[in-house]
Design an enzyme around this catalytic site. Structure first.
Site, PDB file in Angstrom:
ATOM      1  N   SER A  94     -28.970  42.574  98.730  1.00 34.38           N
ATOM      2  CA  SER A  94     -27.748  42.445  97.923  1.00 34.38           C
ATOM      3  C   SER A  94     -26.513  42.681  98.785  1.00 34.38           C
ATOM      4  CB  SER A  94     -27.760  43.467  96.782  1.00 34.38           C
ATOM      5  OG  SER A  94     -28.789  43.142  95.886  1.00 34.38           O
TER       6      SER A  94
ATOM      7  N   GLU B  68     -21.966  46.238  99.575  1.00 41.43           N
ATOM      8  CA  GLU B  68     -23.010  47.244  99.821  1.00 41.43           C
ATOM      9  C   GLU B  68     -23.340  47.230 101.323  1.00 41.43           C
ATOM     10  OE1 GLU B  68     -26.434  46.966  97.130  1.00 41.43           O
ATOM     11  OE2 GLU B  68     -27.730  47.527  98.787  1.00 41.43           O
TER      12      GLU B  68
ATOM     13  N   ARG C   9     -25.677  54.006  95.865  1.00 42.81           N
ATOM     14  CA  ARG C   9     -25.593  53.424  97.224  1.00 42.81           C
ATOM     15  C   ARG C   9     -24.630  54.206  98.131  1.00 42.81           C
ATOM     16  NH1 ARG C   9     -29.161  52.125  95.162  1.00 42.81           N
ATOM     17  NH2 ARG C   9     -29.908  50.112  94.491  1.00 42.81           N
TER      18      ARG C   9
HETATM   19  C1  LIG Z   1     -34.893  41.194 101.431  1.00 49.14           C
HETATM   20  C2  LIG Z   1     -34.138  42.494 101.284  1.00 49.14           C
HETATM   21  C3  LIG Z   1     -34.292  43.257 100.129  1.00 49.14           C
HETATM   22  C4  LIG Z   1     -33.603  44.458  99.981  1.00 49.14           C
HETATM   23  N1  LIG Z   1     -33.771  45.167  98.843  1.00 49.14           N
HETATM   24  C5  LIG Z   1     -33.112  46.331  98.668  1.00 49.14           C
HETATM   25  C6  LIG Z   1     -33.278  47.102  97.466  1.00 49.14           C
HETATM   26  O1  LIG Z   1     -34.043  46.756  96.577  1.00 49.14           O
HETATM   27  N2  LIG Z   1     -32.572  48.238  97.336  1.00 49.14           N
HETATM   28  C7  LIG Z   1     -31.714  48.681  98.315  1.00 49.14           C
HETATM   29  O2  LIG Z   1     -31.102  49.736  98.140  1.00 49.14           O
HETATM   30  N3  LIG Z   1     -31.539  47.982  99.457  1.00 49.14           N
HETATM   31  C8  LIG Z   1     -32.211  46.824  99.668  1.00 49.14           C
HETATM   32  N4  LIG Z   1     -32.026  46.103 100.810  1.00 49.14           N
HETATM   33  C9  LIG Z   1     -31.043  46.562 101.807  1.00 49.14           C
HETATM   34  C10 LIG Z   1     -31.632  47.427 102.941  1.00 49.14           C
HETATM   35  O3  LIG Z   1     -32.953  47.045 103.239  1.00 49.14           O
HETATM   36  C11 LIG Z   1     -31.626  48.904 102.617  1.00 49.14           C
HETATM   37  O4  LIG Z   1     -30.314  49.334 102.355  1.00 49.14           O
HETATM   38  C12 LIG Z   1     -32.204  49.744 103.765  1.00 49.14           C
HETATM   39  O5  LIG Z   1     -32.424  51.030 103.307  1.00 49.14           O
HETATM   40  C13 LIG Z   1     -31.326  49.776 105.014  1.00 49.14           C
HETATM   41  O6  LIG Z   1     -32.061  50.446 106.025  1.00 49.14           O
HETATM   42  P1  LIG Z   1     -31.990  49.998 107.553  1.00 49.14           P
HETATM   43  O7  LIG Z   1     -32.850  50.944 108.315  1.00 49.14           O
HETATM   44  O8  LIG Z   1     -32.292  48.574 107.711  1.00 49.14           O
HETATM   45  O9  LIG Z   1     -30.470  50.291 107.870  1.00 49.14           O
HETATM   46  P2  LIG Z   1     -29.493  49.469 108.886  1.00 49.14           P
HETATM   47  O10 LIG Z   1     -29.201  48.147 108.299  1.00 49.14           O
HETATM   48  O11 LIG Z   1     -30.075  49.534 110.251  1.00 49.14           O
HETATM   49  O12 LIG Z   1     -28.218  50.378 108.801  1.00 49.14           O
HETATM   50  C14 LIG Z   1     -27.476  50.487 107.612  1.00 49.14           C
HETATM   51  C15 LIG Z   1     -26.503  51.655 107.773  1.00 49.14           C
HETATM   52  O13 LIG Z   1     -27.267  52.862 107.867  1.00 49.14           O
HETATM   53  C16 LIG Z   1     -26.937  53.583 109.058  1.00 49.14           C
HETATM   54  N5  LIG Z   1     -28.160  54.223 109.527  1.00 49.14           N
HETATM   55  C17 LIG Z   1     -29.385  53.658 109.685  1.00 49.14           C
HETATM   56  N6  LIG Z   1     -30.270  54.580 110.123  1.00 49.14           N
HETATM   57  C18 LIG Z   1     -29.580  55.746 110.250  1.00 49.14           C
HETATM   58  C19 LIG Z   1     -29.926  57.062 110.683  1.00 49.14           C
HETATM   59  N7  LIG Z   1     -31.167  57.396 111.055  1.00 49.14           N
HETATM   60  N8  LIG Z   1     -28.949  58.014 110.700  1.00 49.14           N
HETATM   61  C20 LIG Z   1     -27.679  57.710 110.328  1.00 49.14           C
HETATM   62  N9  LIG Z   1     -27.295  56.484 109.928  1.00 49.14           N
HETATM   63  C21 LIG Z   1     -28.239  55.522 109.881  1.00 49.14           C
HETATM   64  C22 LIG Z   1     -26.416  52.525 110.029  1.00 49.14           C
HETATM   65  O14 LIG Z   1     -25.553  53.095 110.987  1.00 49.14           O
HETATM   66  C23 LIG Z   1     -25.691  51.567 109.075  1.00 49.14           C
HETATM   67  O15 LIG Z   1     -24.386  52.027 108.843  1.00 49.14           O
HETATM   68  C24 LIG Z   1     -32.733  44.909 101.001  1.00 49.14           C
HETATM   69  C25 LIG Z   1     -32.581  44.147 102.167  1.00 49.14           C
HETATM   70  C26 LIG Z   1     -33.271  42.954 102.312  1.00 49.14           C
HETATM   71  C27 LIG Z   1     -33.120  42.158 103.574  1.00 49.14           C
END
Ligand SMILES: Cc1cc2nc3c(=O)[nH]c(=O)nc-3n(C[C@H](O)[C@H](O)[C@H](O)COP(=O)(O)OP(=O)(O)OC[C@H]3O[C@@H](n4cnc5c(N)ncnc54)[C@H](O)[C@@H]3O)c2cc1C
Length: 329
Positions: free
Chosen positions: A232, A324, A180
């Protein structure tokens, strides 16, 4: 020397700039106050221009993907939220592999549909994660064993160093992927992910679809998907617990110790916290590492629940749970 540029110049350059945008409408937790300014960026030119202006105006900025891994305070964010909307998708076959160039803003569920259409296998685990590819690379998202580190060949980024910027490629090894974590997370917000080259293998549509369904079924059975959450909250604990009385009291621990991975949800559940509520935030009864919004929960309630869980798990197991999720505001 002070800059003569102001937010007026920004608005002139970007008529699509929005003000006072409620971030609860852009997060899967459905929590969060307003962003002072909010801009969707779809191409490299606009990103470069926007960051140039932000630096001249001296405005803080935050890069947003799908908002599925962030907790935004009620105060919101007193700066510019840049929502990444690069949605490119191109495939080519090379050296027996399928190379897929993907925009960082593409949601993982859409990506997996496109990969299925192209019979590209390797990312099925991510098909029902509600984030974007950029967010997944940032946090080296993973599930069921694999993580982004296993499929990324290189990452194209926009890198900001003081007032200097450059477009640049990070090869997989340079991304410093770990559990992570990545260099992008360590240096946030200085590196903005634009696109990613995935290196995948050719598979059969039936096998890819079956794997995606298996992952979705697993989540449906074990995760509280009927409530808003950010997945998580804590990372799993990667050090063994050697305390003899704990090993006697909790026989599961020996197996986790062997694997080098103690699930945070297991630690929280065995600290007696499943179902614990603060305000309208609750440690899910279905999965103890999911903290759910039962309806209009406040960020401060989730934060209090996080602190409460950390304190209790420390007391019972001597373990410090690390978040996380990312905090904003
Ligand atoms: C129901 C559910 C299930 C999930 N299951 C998992 C799982 O199985 N495994 C897992 O690892 N995660 C899981 N997650 C967590 C999450 O979905 C992941 O970590 C996902 O990859 C985050 O992506 P996001 O685009 O939503 O990021 P955001 O929440 O929008 O951002 C997270 C971080 O990433 C940065 N960021 C986003 N995009 C960029 C970019 N283009 N450039 C630079 N920085 C950036 C943001 O600034 C922030 O600091 C889950 C979440 C939910 C709600």
């Amino acid at each position: 020397m002070t800059s003569s540029k102001t937010i007026k110049d920004f608005k002139k350059e970007f008529p699509s700039l929005k003000e006072k945008v409620l971030l609860k409408d852009h997060t899967t937790w459905r929590i969060g106050g307003p962003a002072k300014y909010f801009l969707e960026v779809q191409n490299k030119n606009d990103l470069e221009k926007a960051i140039g202006l932000v630096k001249e105006i001296n405005l803080p900025f935050f890069v947003l993907g799908g908002g599925s891994n962030i907790l935004v305070s009620e105060k919101g964010f007193n700066g510019l939220v840049i929502k990444i909307k690069f949605l490119d998708f191109e495939t080519k076959e090379e050296g027996g592999k399928i190379k897929v160039l993907v925009g960082a803003g593409l949601p993982l569920n859409l990506l997996s549909v496109k990969l299925l259409e192209n019979k590209a296998s390797g990312m099925e685990w991510s098909s029902s994660i509600p984030g974007t590819l950029g967010g997944a690379v940032f946090g080296n998202a993973g599930a069921f064993g694999p993580s982004m580190a296993d499929s990324v060949e290189w990452v194209e980024v926009f890198e900001i160093k003081n007032k200097k910027f450059q477009f640049k490629k990070y090869q997989n090894k340079e991304c410093q992927f770990a559990y992570r974590s990545s260099i992008f997370k360590k240096k946030a917000p200085a590196i903005i992910i634009i696109s990613v080259l995935l290196s995948l293998i050719k598979g059969s549509a039936e096998a890819i679809e079956a794997k995606m369904k298996e992952c979705a079924d697993y989540r449906m059975a074990r995760h509280p998907l009927n409530f808003p959450s950010a997945g998580s909250v804590f990372k799993n604990h990667s050090k063994a617990i050697k305390n003899k009385s704990l090993l006697l009291q909790f026989p599961d621990l020996a197996g986790f110790n062997k694997k080098g991975d103690i699930p945070a949800g297991w630690l929280i559940a065995n600290s007696g916290l499943t179902g614990k509520k603060i305000g309208n935030a609750q440690i899910s009864e279905k999965h103890s590492n999911f903290f759910v919004n039962l309806g209009n929960a406040k960020a401060k309630d989730i934060r209090a629940l996080i602190k409460f869980a950390q304190k209790k798990v420390k007391k019972v197991f001597g373990v410090e749970l690390k978040e996380e999720i990312i905090y904003l505001g």
